[in-house]
Scaffold this motif. Sequence first.
Motif, PDB file in Angstrom:
ATOM      1  N   ASN A  98     107.181 123.877 -21.884  1.00 50.46           N
ATOM      2  CA  ASN A  98     106.717 125.238 -21.593  1.00 50.46           C
ATOM      3  C   ASN A  98     105.608 125.335 -20.560  1.00 50.46           C
ATOM      4  OD1 ASN A  98     108.525 126.349 -23.413  1.00 50.46           O
ATOM      5  ND2 ASN A  98     107.120 126.080 -25.134  1.00 50.46           N
ATOM      6  N   PHE A  99     105.430 124.306 -19.720  1.00 46.24           N
ATOM      7  CA  PHE A  99     104.373 124.404 -18.707  1.00 46.24           C
ATOM      8  C   PHE A  99     104.595 125.633 -17.840  1.00 46.24           C
ATOM      9  CE2 PHE A  99     103.562 119.522 -18.335  1.00 46.24           C
ATOM     10  CZ  PHE A  99     102.698 119.591 -19.417  1.00 46.24           C
ATOM     11  N   GLN A 100     103.495 126.301 -17.483  1.00 49.53           N
ATOM     12  CA  GLN A 100     103.605 127.337 -16.460  1.00 49.53           C
ATOM     13  C   GLN A 100     103.434 126.681 -15.094  1.00 49.53           C
ATOM     14  OE1 GLN A 100     100.295 129.811 -17.768  1.00 49.53           O
ATOM     15  NE2 GLN A 100      98.947 128.923 -16.215  1.00 49.53           N
ATOM     16  N   GLU A 101     103.967 127.316 -14.045  1.00 49.01           N
ATOM     17  CA  GLU A 101     103.772 126.778 -12.694  1.00 49.01           C
ATOM     18  C   GLU A 101     102.334 127.071 -12.287  1.00 49.01           C
ATOM     19  OE1 GLU A 101     106.559 128.433  -9.931  1.00 49.01           O
ATOM     20  OE2 GLU A 101     107.763 126.618  -9.900  1.00 49.01           O
ATOM     21  N   PRO A 102     101.530 126.049 -12.039  1.00 51.12           N
ATOM     22  CA  PRO A 102     100.128 126.313 -11.716  1.00 51.12           C
ATOM     23  C   PRO A 102      99.994 127.010 -10.370  1.00 51.12           C
ATOM     24  CG  PRO A 102     100.534 123.965 -12.085  1.00 51.12           C
ATOM     25  CD  PRO A 102     101.853 124.623 -12.024  1.00 51.12           C
ATOM     26  N   MET A 103      98.934 127.788 -10.237  1.00 51.85           N
ATOM     27  CA  MET A 103      98.686 128.556  -9.007  1.00 51.85           C
ATOM     28  C   MET A 103      98.187 127.656  -7.883  1.00 51.85           C
ATOM     29  SD  MET A 103      99.247 131.766  -9.560  1.00 51.85           S
ATOM     30  CE  MET A 103      98.219 132.743  -8.467  1.00 51.85           C
ATOM     31  N   ARG A 128     110.593 124.013 -12.406  1.00 50.57           N
ATOM     32  CA  ARG A 128     109.212 124.322 -12.037  1.00 50.57           C
ATOM     33  C   ARG A 128     108.679 123.335 -11.004  1.00 50.57           C
ATOM     34  NH1 ARG A 128     108.367 125.732 -18.077  1.00 50.57           N
ATOM     35  NH2 ARG A 128     110.576 125.237 -17.909  1.00 50.57           N
ATOM     36  N   PHE A 129     107.809 123.837 -10.160  1.00 49.07           N
ATOM     37  CA  PHE A 129     107.298 123.049  -9.035  1.00 49.07           C
ATOM     38  C   PHE A 129     105.798 122.813  -9.219  1.00 49.07           C
ATOM     39  CE2 PHE A 129     105.460 122.769  -4.753  1.00 49.07           C
ATOM     40  CZ  PHE A 129     106.189 121.704  -4.270  1.00 49.07           C
ATOM     41  N   PHE A 130     105.390 121.581  -8.946  1.00 55.40           N
ATOM     42  CA  PHE A 130     103.989 121.203  -9.155  1.00 55.40           C
ATOM     43  C   PHE A 130     103.511 120.347  -7.975  1.00 55.40           C
ATOM     44  CE2 PHE A 130     106.443 121.017 -13.085  1.00 55.40           C
ATOM     45  CZ  PHE A 130     105.774 121.902 -13.930  1.00 55.40           C
ATOM     46  N   THR A 131     102.236 120.425  -7.677  1.00 62.83           N
ATOM     47  CA  THR A 131     101.646 119.480  -6.729  1.00 62.83           C
ATOM     48  C   THR A 131     100.433 118.842  -7.399  1.00 62.83           C
ATOM     49  OG1 THR A 131     100.470 121.360  -5.772  1.00 62.83           O
ATOM     50  CG2 THR A 131     102.401 120.561  -4.571  1.00 62.83           C
ATOM     51  N   VAL A 132     100.256 117.548  -7.142  1.00 60.58           N
ATOM     52  CA  VAL A 132      99.143 116.820  -7.779  1.00 60.58           C
ATOM     53  C   VAL A 132      98.403 115.989  -6.738  1.00 60.58           C
ATOM     54  CG1 VAL A 132     100.185 116.650 -10.072  1.00 60.58           C
ATOM     55  CG2 VAL A 132     100.677 114.900  -8.410  1.00 60.58           C
ATOM     56  N   THR A 133      97.093 115.896  -6.931  1.00 63.11           N
ATOM     57  CA  THR A 133      96.302 115.060  -6.028  1.00 63.11           C
ATOM     58  C   THR A 133      95.122 114.451  -6.796  1.00 63.11           C
ATOM     59  OG1 THR A 133      95.334 114.970  -3.811  1.00 63.11           O
ATOM     60  CG2 THR A 133      94.739 116.893  -5.152  1.00 63.11           C
ATOM     61  N   VAL A 170     106.259 117.724  -6.957  1.00 66.80           N
ATOM     62  CA  VAL A 170     107.253 117.436  -7.996  1.00 66.80           C
ATOM     63  C   VAL A 170     108.106 118.680  -8.231  1.00 66.80           C
ATOM     64  CG1 VAL A 170     107.568 116.710 -10.405  1.00 66.80           C
ATOM     65  CG2 VAL A 170     105.545 115.944  -9.143  1.00 66.80           C
ATOM     66  N   GLN A 171     109.407 118.532  -8.071  1.00 69.99           N
ATOM     67  CA  GLN A 171     110.320 119.604  -8.486  1.00 69.99           C
ATOM     68  C   GLN A 171     110.911 119.184  -9.830  1.00 69.99           C
ATOM     69  OE1 GLN A 171     111.301 122.790  -7.029  1.00 69.99           O
ATOM     70  NE2 GLN A 171     111.942 122.773  -9.180  1.00 69.99           N
ATOM     71  N   GLY A 172     110.477 119.829 -10.886  1.00 71.61           N
ATOM     72  CA  GLY A 172     110.922 119.442 -12.233  1.00 71.61           C
ATOM     73  C   GLY A 172     112.433 119.530 -12.376  1.00 71.61           C
ATOM     74  N   GLN A 173     112.997 118.603 -13.150  1.00 71.97           N
ATOM     75  CA  GLN A 173     114.454 118.499 -13.329  1.00 71.97           C
ATOM     76  C   GLN A 173     114.770 118.191 -14.789  1.00 71.97           C
ATOM     77  OE1 GLN A 173     116.729 118.852 -10.930  1.00 71.97           O
ATOM     78  NE2 GLN A 173     115.195 119.046  -9.295  1.00 71.97           N
TER      79      GLN A 173
END
Length: 449
Positions: A98-103, A128-133, A170-173
């Motif tokens: 249930n993660f929301q897509e972070p802003m 859902r799409f995410f970016t991490v650094t 990351v494009q969630g799959q």
Amino acid sequence: MLAAIITLQTQENASQNLIIQRPPSGLSLQGRISIPGDKSISHRALMLGAIAEGETEIQGLLLGEDPRSTAHCFQALGAEISELNTQLVRVKGIGLGNFQEPMDVLNAGNSGTTIRLMLGLLASHPGRFFTVTGDDSLRSRPMSRVVKPLQQMSAEIWGRKGNTLAPLAVQGQALKPIHYHSPIASAQVKSCILLAGLNTEGKTTVTEPALSRDHSERMLKAFGAELSIDPETNSVTVTGNAKLYGQKVVVPGDISSAAFWLVAGSIVPGSELVVENVGVNPTRTGILEALAMMGADIQLENQREVAGEPVADVRVRSSQLKSCTIAGDIIPRLIDEIPILAVAATFAEGTTIIRDAAELRVKESDRITAMAQQLNKMGAKVTELPDGMEIVGGTALVGAEVDSHTDHRIGMSLAIAALNANGTTTIHRAEAAAISYPNFTSTLVEVCR
Ligand code: S3P
């Protein structure tokens, strides 16, 4: 006996110098020490709390920079986490999947555990799409060790240098389960794949070449995941479409933080310290075995089990250490303690050899180069090996200007070396200690009193 003079100086650029002036007559360390919560367990408690249903209550969470990074990331993903300023932290979970897509970009700061474990969860959130650094250090650390197995599960991840370095997208799959044979004994790799397996239909297995810390396995079971462990082959299998439920977690003290005092108490003549509430999970106690091999006078007292993890108070009295060889399967069980073991070896009789520890080169800093360079500035005889160090013990150390390489464990290890060095040592960029041990300096002052 006079106490050491310990001063913390903040520079214009906000970096801190820790200055340790040992009295010419030497020191002896005394006292009972309480240490901060275990970093590995703290990350996992926040993460599992966030993906569980219901509320998780965490007692004794490490209030250091690394768990703060984890908390910020999982808040951005939708979990409600109370302020990280008391010993009791509450997490209101959002349930698995249930993660929301972070802003915004998720920032793991300096924390390898945050980014690598989180990647397994992000990659398995379809649609859902995410970016991490992370910070400078984390952006130079290898991510291929988790990206590759996740790609085998059909994850979609992009990043610099052929998808091996953060920032990562990351494009969630919907992933497919795999049996991953990890080439390295790494709890971060193992945990990443197991976490990805939670939201993946079928059974996901990780086999590792030697046993790494098993906090994920213990906590996943406690939160209700279906997990089977084969100790013969160092394999763990998780069943997908899991449901986790909020729990009460009690975080024991971090043996990696206790290690500084165990070595300090061993090498500073006339010392006796008791470190209270130390987590002594057998996948973490390589440091106790190594110090025992070196002839340290260490006893476990009041052994007990707290919320699924073994705990003890640890008493250390000073003794003349002798050299030893540290290599093979023990390495993953003391990997974070090698910098402080190098300090112990400097004061031991004979030549200590550390091998099979090439992983040290890709930690928060290159810990082989960092320890060799900095201890040698103090007069030690440390030679780098590709996968470890050779340390000729018994050389008297002298105070010097040294640097943490912005690595918490390097800075604190050098501070302990300074307690047994003639004269004054200045540790530059000592603020790095706040990653895992925010009150390190105040405890140092306490035991030197
Ligand atoms: C950790 C695992 C270890 C350790 C790190 C914390 C964890 O890293 O060095 O400080 O919490 O899983 P590796 O898994 O890369 O060995």
